[in-house]
Design a protein around this motif. Structure first.
Motif, PDB file in Angstrom:
ATOM      1  N   ASN A 135      -1.129   7.413 -23.769  1.00 14.30           N
ATOM      2  CA  ASN A 135      -0.099   6.644 -24.490  1.00 14.30           C
ATOM      3  C   ASN A 135       0.406   7.284 -25.629  1.00 14.30           C
ATOM      4  OD1 ASN A 135      -0.595   4.246 -22.934  1.00 14.30           O
ATOM      5  ND2 ASN A 135      -2.432   3.421 -24.150  1.00 14.30           N
ATOM      6  N   LEU A 136      -0.498   8.261 -26.276  1.00 16.53           N
ATOM      7  CA  LEU A 136      -0.052   9.279 -27.279  1.00 16.53           C
ATOM      8  C   LEU A 136       1.125  10.069 -26.813  1.00 16.53           C
ATOM      9  CD1 LEU A 136      -0.106  10.122 -30.256  1.00 16.53           C
ATOM     10  CD2 LEU A 136      -1.936  11.603 -29.447  1.00 16.53           C
ATOM     11  N   ILE A 137       1.067  10.460 -25.462  1.00 15.75           N
ATOM     12  CA  ILE A 137       2.015  11.623 -25.207  1.00 15.75           C
ATOM     13  C   ILE A 137       3.162  10.920 -24.770  1.00 15.75           C
ATOM     14  CG2 ILE A 137       2.403  13.060 -22.964  1.00 15.75           C
ATOM     15  CD1 ILE A 137      -0.769  13.776 -23.034  1.00 15.75           C
ATOM     16  N   LEU A 138       2.861   9.645 -24.049  1.00 15.95           N
ATOM     17  CA  LEU A 138       3.956   8.934 -23.579  1.00 15.95           C
ATOM     18  C   LEU A 138       4.885   8.457 -24.664  1.00 15.95           C
ATOM     19  CD1 LEU A 138       5.646   7.409 -21.153  1.00 15.95           C
ATOM     20  CD2 LEU A 138       4.007   5.455 -21.841  1.00 15.95           C
ATOM     21  N   TRP A 139       4.281   8.077 -26.035  1.00 18.88           N
ATOM     22  CA  TRP A 139       5.273   7.476 -26.784  1.00 18.88           C
ATOM     23  C   TRP A 139       5.842   8.914 -27.862  1.00 18.88           C
ATOM     24  CZ3 TRP A 139       7.097   2.955 -27.446  1.00 18.88           C
ATOM     25  CH2 TRP A 139       6.313   1.770 -26.912  1.00 18.88           C
ATOM     26  N   THR A 140       5.217   9.901 -27.867  1.00 26.69           N
ATOM     27  CA  THR A 140       5.840  11.135 -28.330  1.00 26.69           C
ATOM     28  C   THR A 140       6.961  11.550 -27.502  1.00 26.69           C
ATOM     29  OG1 THR A 140       3.410  11.821 -28.785  1.00 26.69           O
ATOM     30  CG2 THR A 140       5.061  13.653 -28.905  1.00 26.69           C
ATOM     31  N   ILE A 141       6.784  11.342 -25.947  1.00 26.05           N
ATOM     32  CA  ILE A 141       8.004  11.793 -25.344  1.00 26.05           C
ATOM     33  C   ILE A 141       9.114  10.934 -25.658  1.00 26.05           C
ATOM     34  CG2 ILE A 141       8.953  11.880 -23.239  1.00 26.05           C
ATOM     35  CD1 ILE A 141       6.066  12.926 -22.199  1.00 26.05           C
ATOM     36  N   ILE A 142       8.846   9.498 -25.867  1.00 23.14           N
ATOM     37  CA  ILE A 142       9.967   8.466 -25.980  1.00 23.14           C
ATOM     38  C   ILE A 142      10.532   8.724 -27.411  1.00 23.14           C
ATOM     39  CG2 ILE A 142      10.099   6.022 -26.387  1.00 23.14           C
ATOM     40  CD1 ILE A 142       8.124   5.431 -24.198  1.00 23.14           C
ATOM     41  N   ALA A 143       9.475   8.894 -28.374  1.00 21.26           N
ATOM     42  CA  ALA A 143      10.146   9.149 -29.874  1.00 21.26           C
ATOM     43  C   ALA A 143      10.995  10.484 -29.641  1.00 21.26           C
ATOM     44  CB  ALA A 143       8.863   9.463 -30.589  1.00 21.26           C
ATOM     45  N   GLY A 144      10.522  11.385 -28.938  1.00 24.90           N
ATOM     46  CA  GLY A 144      11.247  12.737 -28.690  1.00 24.90           C
ATOM     47  C   GLY A 144      12.844  12.261 -28.163  1.00 24.90           C
ATOM     48  N   LEU A 145      12.915  11.677 -27.172  1.00 26.65           N
ATOM     49  CA  LEU A 145      14.111  11.209 -26.495  1.00 26.65           C
ATOM     50  C   LEU A 145      14.902  10.457 -27.419  1.00 26.65           C
ATOM     51  CD1 LEU A 145      12.741  10.104 -23.085  1.00 26.65           C
ATOM     52  CD2 LEU A 145      14.200  12.247 -23.502  1.00 26.65           C
ATOM     53  N   PHE A 146      14.283   9.589 -28.241  1.00 28.85           N
ATOM     54  CA  PHE A 146      15.180   8.579 -29.297  1.00 28.85           C
ATOM     55  C   PHE A 146      15.804   9.744 -30.137  1.00 28.85           C
ATOM     56  CE2 PHE A 146      13.175   4.697 -27.902  1.00 28.85           C
ATOM     57  CZ  PHE A 146      14.322   4.032 -27.859  1.00 28.85           C
ATOM     58  N   ILE A 147      14.823  10.654 -30.853  1.00 30.15           N
ATOM     59  CA  ILE A 147      15.284  11.694 -31.623  1.00 30.15           C
ATOM     60  C   ILE A 147      16.524  12.345 -30.937  1.00 30.15           C
ATOM     61  CG2 ILE A 147      14.698  13.662 -32.939  1.00 30.15           C
ATOM     62  CD1 ILE A 147      12.078  12.657 -33.322  1.00 30.15           C
ATOM     63  N   LEU A 148      16.266  12.904 -29.762  1.00 34.54           N
ATOM     64  CA  LEU A 148      17.421  13.693 -28.990  1.00 34.54           C
ATOM     65  C   LEU A 148      18.763  12.848 -28.922  1.00 34.54           C
ATOM     66  CD1 LEU A 148      15.528  15.522 -26.334  1.00 34.54           C
ATOM     67  CD2 LEU A 148      16.468  16.447 -28.539  1.00 34.54           C
TER      68      LEU A 148
END
Length: 206
Positions: A135-148
């Motif tokens: 979940n930490l990795i998944l939400w980190t990726i999602i947060a990164g995509l939102f930032i991008l």
């Protein structure tokens, strides 16, 4: 004779503590053919006689009864040893069973831990990780995509603003160019007319 004395002493010791209690409990059938060893000793003691010699009391035990009692004691010991051997064999079998059950329990516990770990884990790029890590990795990726995405939108809006400004500047430049070209054309026409007037004047003067 030594054996007889030893057995006699054993009989005396066993019957000494049991004599009164047995008498108080009522008449009991004593025999060398059946019953516990203690009652057989009682039988031998009951069937024995006594006499005194030189002030010393002696107990007389029938030799046949003594040998019969000896055989019964040896049989009881043999039966006890056989029972002990059987019990030891049973204990050994139980220990083997317990060892096998403990091994199966260990395997079951290991399998249960593996199943629990697999249940509480997720596969990420072929690697088994815990659900928390997943979940930490998944939400980190999602947060990164939102930032991008936010960065892209920000840059797109800035680019759009710059494009609009460039278009507006170009339109203003075109207007200025058209105005400059028109004025230049008017000046050129004025100069051409003046030149033509001068030429016409010179022709008339000739």
């Amino acid at each position: 004779m030594k054996i007889s004395r030893i057995l006699f002493l054993l009989a005396v010791l066993l019957t000494a503590g049991l004599g009164y209690s047995q008498e108080s409990e009522g008449e009991e059938t004593l025999s060398l053919e059946s019953g516990p060893i203690s009652s057989q000793f009682d039988y031998v003691a009951k069937k024995s006689g006594n006499y005194r010699a030189d002030g010393v009391r002696y107990e007389v035990v029938k030799e046949a009864n003594l040998y019969k009692l000896r055989g019964n004691v040896l049989d009881s010991i043999a039966a006890f040893n056989k029972k002990t051997s059987e019990l030891n064999s049973t204990i050994s079998e139980h220990e083997t069973t317990i060892t096998s059950l403990n091994k199966k329990l260990e395997e079951t516990t290991t399998n249960l831990e593996a199943v629990t770990e697999e249940k509480d884990s997720m596969s990420f790029l072929g690697i088994l990780v815990s659900k928390t890590t997943y979940n930490l990795i998944l939400w980190t990726i999602i947060a990164g995509l939102f930032i991008l995405l936010g960065t892209f939108i920000y840059k797109f809006r800035n680019s759009n603003i710059l494009t609009q400004e460039a278009k507006q500047n170009l339109a203003e430049l075109e207007v200025e160019y058209e105005d400059h070209r028109r004025r230049a054309l008017e000046r050129e026409q004025k100069i051409s007319r003046k030149l033509q007037d001068e030429l016409n004047k010179q022709k008339k003067a000739k």
